[in-house]
Design an enzyme around this catalytic site. Structure first.
Site, PDB file in Angstrom:
ATOM      1  N   GLY A   1       0.785  -1.123   0.046  1.00  0.00           N
ATOM      2  CA  GLY A   1      -0.105   0.052   0.041  1.00  0.00           C
ATOM      3  C   GLY A   1       0.795   1.260   0.054  1.00  0.00           C
TER       4      GLY A   1
ATOM      5  CB  CYS B   1       5.283  -4.105   0.203  1.00  0.00           C
ATOM      6  SG  CYS B   1       6.198  -2.555  -0.042  1.00  0.00           S
ATOM      7  CE1 TYR B   2       1.947   0.999   5.897  1.00  0.00           C
ATOM      8  CE2 TYR B   2      -0.253  -0.659   5.873  1.00  0.00           C
ATOM      9  CZ  TYR B   2       0.329   0.707   6.330  1.00  0.00           C
ATOM     10  OH  TYR B   2      -0.188   1.252   7.372  1.00  0.00           O
TER      11      TYR B   2
ATOM     12  CG  HIS C   1       5.678  -5.233  -4.933  1.00  0.00           C
ATOM     13  ND1 HIS C   1       4.248  -5.169  -4.393  1.00  0.00           N
ATOM     14  CD2 HIS C   1       6.212  -4.341  -4.477  1.00  0.00           C
ATOM     15  CE1 HIS C   1       4.248  -3.999  -3.491  1.00  0.00           C
ATOM     16  NE2 HIS C   1       5.431  -3.712  -3.644  1.00  0.00           N
TER      17      HIS C   1
ATOM     18  CD  GLU D   1       2.524  -7.950  -5.908  1.00  0.00           C
ATOM     19  OE1 GLU D   1       3.214  -8.620  -5.327  1.00  0.00           O
ATOM     20  OE2 GLU D   1       2.129  -6.804  -5.169  1.00  0.00           O
TER      21      GLU D   1
ATOM     22  CG  ASP E   1     -14.155  -4.584 -22.369  1.00  0.00           C
ATOM     23  OD1 ASP E   1     -13.490  -5.566 -22.881  1.00  0.00           O
ATOM     24  OD2 ASP E   1     -13.624  -3.419 -22.345  1.00  0.00           O
TER      25      ASP E   1
ATOM     26  CE  LYS F   1     -10.675  -5.662 -24.121  1.00  0.00           C
ATOM     27  NZ  LYS F   1     -11.372  -4.455 -24.113  1.00  0.00           N
TER      28      LYS F   1
END
Ligand code: XMP
Length: 515
Positions: free
Chosen positions: A58, A85-86, A172, A174, A230, A371
């Protein structure tokens, strides 16, 4: 969702990458929920199937007043935890460790040295590249934890209490810039939490349809359909959920591609079994855009005109209580800056900005998807390939591809160039190989020679990019002979254009669209 479905809880601290964590978990076929750190115990733990908790990163620092903290229920939770992280810093403080404010941000790649025998790092090499983005750092381990990884600059780059199954990582895992990050997350899911990984995209469809059904209680749903992926998937989901209570409306804003209006109306009727209601807004949109040069102003005007038309249509129809939109996750992060690090880049017209006077509740079933995930969902829902395989097309349409002021004449020129480019891409098999391609009309006249005469005419730029989710992109290396054919055809067949250029910019630092 069946009550016993296994799931991971992601506690969201407002990080730019929180949805990416969710996406990685979905890719590993594990269901997850993202909940804000403030949510109460009853809403989270105690549910069947909770396999583990991830505390996200964050923008905050644990040192600022009112910094978001661990949820109230956390002290009574004893299952596996991964703090990122945070989230790692909160976990450190919770366990009696110490965090120090950084004098400057550490941002970018770092070499991580991994300690042996850490389940979170199973099957990983002793050293790997990771992505860092932090200011504060953990300087003393919490009780019972040991160092799991270090970098040259950071002694405690990861920590572990393997017995309690609790881990913290400063990097991170991810993001794509941590190449083996996916393995770290998979290890957390499978080696640490013991997940089975049997969540499938059929589940996603079922869950989305059930959520729409749950939300739409009284009144009908208006769904703006553009003919793109979409809104088509959104319309199909809402149709599955509420049947005839869906009113799918197609607005011709005068900013569409060549032949688009007819194609969309026919395709929806034939392939989707949904009759679209047409609103012709050409005059309204083009009148309001007259002389407008600023891209954000164009977007604002177009967004407002859409809302007005929908509002008027809903008023006439009566009994419309909901507006369904195909908002995707990248639209959300690129348009919203909640004081965090993700600055507003473009206000994509379908995010935010809807006035209170609209009095329609939003239904956005794709809001947490990317997407390619939407395409997969559409395939499962039986939407035909010719709708799903279309390149993305922005809501403000050709208005953001005619650079500068928009006029009927400039739109006409752009339409023909764009159509010609796309046809050539299709004929050569390149349409499917690129993520998005289009032509842009520049507000520049250049000198040329036609016959024996000097010409002073428009410049058209061609853009083709490869991407996974539109968040980053690279320019496509189209074959020379294809580019040459497109250029020759445009120069010979489109009056008013005497120069064609090819855009070789990546995103970042450019964006995909020029405006
Ligand atoms: P950018 O230009 O931001 O585009 O790199 C990323 C993706 O988003 C599309 N795009 C839009 N879509 N409304 C939309 O619905 C908009 O205002 C808008 N602006 C860009 C763009 O075509 C690309 O696929």
């Amino acid at each position: 969702m069946a009550a016993e479905t296994e799931w991971i809880l992601i506690v969201d601290y407002g990080g730019q990458y929180t949805q990416l964590i969710a996406r990685r978990l979905r890719e590993a076929r594990v269901f997850c929920r993202i909940l804000p750190s403030t949510c109460a115990a009853g809403e989270t733990i105690g549910r069947d199937g909770l396999m583990g908790v991830i505390l996200s990163g964050g923008p905050s620092s644990v040192f600022v007043p009112h910094a978001p903290n661990l949820p109230a229920w956390f002290s009574s939770y004893d299952g596996p935890v991964l703090g990122i992280c945070y989230g790692m810093q909160l976990l450190a403080l919770h366990g009696g460790g110490e965090v120090k404010a950084g004098r400057e941000m550490e941002y970018g790649p770092a070499r991580l040295r991994l300690r042996p025998d850490i389940p979170l790092f199973e099957s990983l090499p002793g050293e790997m590249t990771v992505w860092m983005s932090h200011g504060d750092r953990v300087v003393r381990l919490p009780d019972r934890f040991r160092v799991a990884a270090s970098t040259d600059d950071l002694e405690i780059a990861a920590f572990a209490d393997t017995l309690a199954k609790r881990y913290g990582v400063q990097f991170h895992p991810e993001v794509a810039h941590t190449p083996k990050g996916e393995t770290v997350l998979r290890n957390f899911l499978f080696a640490v939490c013991g997940c089975a990984g049997d969540w499938t995209s059929e589940h996603v469809a079922e869950m989305k349809i059930a959520a729409v059904r749950e939300k739409v209680v009284a009144g009908d749903v208006l769904c703006g359909v553009s003919g793109g992926v979409d809104s088509s998937v959104t319309a199909r989901l809402v149709h599955e959920a509420v049947g005839k209570r869906l009113h799918a409306v197609f607005v011709d804003n005068g900013l569409l591609r060549l032949g688009e209006r007819r194609w969309v109306l026919e395709t929806f009727r034939e392939a989707m079994g949904i009759d679209l209601e047409l609103i012709d807004g050409t005059d309204l949109f083009l009148r309001r855009l007259e002389g407008i040069v600023d891209p954000e102003e164009k977007r604002r005007i177009i967004g407002c005109a859409f809302v007005e038309l929908f509002q008027e249509w809903a008023r006439e129809k009566g009994n419309i209580s909901y507006l369904a939109q195909g908002t995707l996750y990248p639209d959300v992060i690129e348009s919203v800056s909640a004081g965090g690090p993700s600055a507003t880049i473009k206000t994509h017209h379908n995010v935010g900005g809807l006035p209170d006077t609209l009095r329609l509740e939003l239904v956005e079933p794709l809001r947490d998807l990317f997407k390619d995930e939407v395409r997969a969902l559409g395939r499962m829902l039986g939407i035909p390939g010719r709708l799903l395989d279309r390149h993305p097309f922005p809501g403000p349409g050709l208005a953001v591809r005619v650079i500068g002021a928009v006029s009927r004449e400039s739109l006409e020129i752009l339409r023909v160039c764009d159509d010609l480019f796309i046809r050539e891409l299709r004929d050569s098999g390149w349409y499917r190989k690129v993520w998005q391609a289009f032509a842009v009309l520049l507000p520049v006249d250049s000198v040329g020679v036609r016959g024996d005469r000097r010409s002073y005419e428009k410049v058209v730029a061609l853009r083709a990019v490869s991407s996974v989710d539109g968040m980053t992109a690279d320019w496509s290396r189209l074959p020379d002979d294809l580019l040459s054919r497109v250029s020759t055809r445009i120069l010979n067949e489109v009056p008013g254009v005497n120069r064609v250029v090819y855009d070789i910019s990546s995103k970042p630092p450019s964006t995909i669209e020029w405006e």
